[in-house]
Write an enzyme that holds these catalytic residues in place. Sequence first.
Site, short mmCIF file in Angstrom:
data_model
loop_
_atom_site.label_atom_id
_atom_site.label_comp_id
_atom_site.label_asym_id
_atom_site.label_seq_id
_atom_site.Cartn_x
_atom_site.Cartn_y
_atom_site.Cartn_z
N LYS A 83 0.76 -1.22 -0.18
CA LYS A 83 -0.06 0.14 -0.09
C LYS A 83 1.03 1.23 0.03
CE LYS A 83 -4.23 0.77 2.43
NZ LYS A 83 -4.85 0.87 3.74
C1 E4P Z 1 -8.40 1.93 3.71
O1 E4P Z 1 -7.61 1.23 3.33
C2 E4P Z 1 -8.14 2.41 5.10
O2 E4P Z 1 -7.39 1.58 6.00
C3 E4P Z 1 -9.47 2.86 5.84
O3 E4P Z 1 -10.66 2.42 5.04
C4 E4P Z 1 -9.35 4.21 6.34
O4 E4P Z 1 -10.64 4.15 7.05
P1 E4P Z 1 -11.09 5.64 8.15
O5 E4P Z 1 -11.19 6.79 7.24
O6 E4P Z 1 -12.32 5.16 8.83
O7 E4P Z 1 -9.79 5.46 8.92
#
Ligand code: E4P
Length: 217
Positions: A83
């Site tokens: 990522k």
């Molecule tokens: C995506 O890969 C992120 O880990 C995640 O969905 C972020 O979510 P949040 O905005 O609720 O922290």
Amino acid sequence: MKFFVDTAEIDAIAELNDLGMVDGVTTNPSLIMKSGRDIIEVTKEIAALVDGPVSAEVVATEFDGMLAEGRKLAALADNIAVKVPLTWDGLKTCRVLSGEGFMVNVTLCFSANQALVAAKAGATFISPFIGRLDDISLDGMQLIEDIRTIYDNYDFGTEILAASIRSANHVQDCALVGADVITAPPAVIKGLAKHPLTDKGLDAFMADWAKTGQKIL
Ligand code: E4P
């Protein structure tokens, strides 16, 4: 539509995985912090538990560091998706890692143009954050629709991984507009099975059943 679980909590992943609800897992530095686990150990454990892609995020912010971290994370298991954040250095890293045959999830996407450049850089997944756009009174779901249109217009193979999902309505809307994948916290995924009329109906059936005095077993 595929379900990824947005957590680094092994027990929660295992419970959903046993029910066939887990097509993959996403983590990020905040989720690793919440788990209290070592990133390398917990990522290996998750990757061994589930069959699908497990996203593990780099924390360097410049190309050389991102690439080195990305290669290290990718080497942990065959199902790791590295990522990287949607910055210019992140896109450069995406290009190199996808050229080396690794899956790359480009994260922190907040516009259709960002999704367009991520696809051109060879992203396996693009992660638009719905909830964080809604938080600032923008329309997260419109972004998913716009990316769907753009990717379909040009046959981009990058999968839309709708992220920052906060509610069952987000999941349903993603399914309706054609997101390829949603990633959501375990509680949101479990909440998809809930309906107040199901609970009310079951209570009524149980009350009537008790009046019959019968048993099935
Ligand atoms: C995506 O890969 C992120 O880990 C995640 O969905 C972020 O979510 P949040 O905005 O609720 O922290």
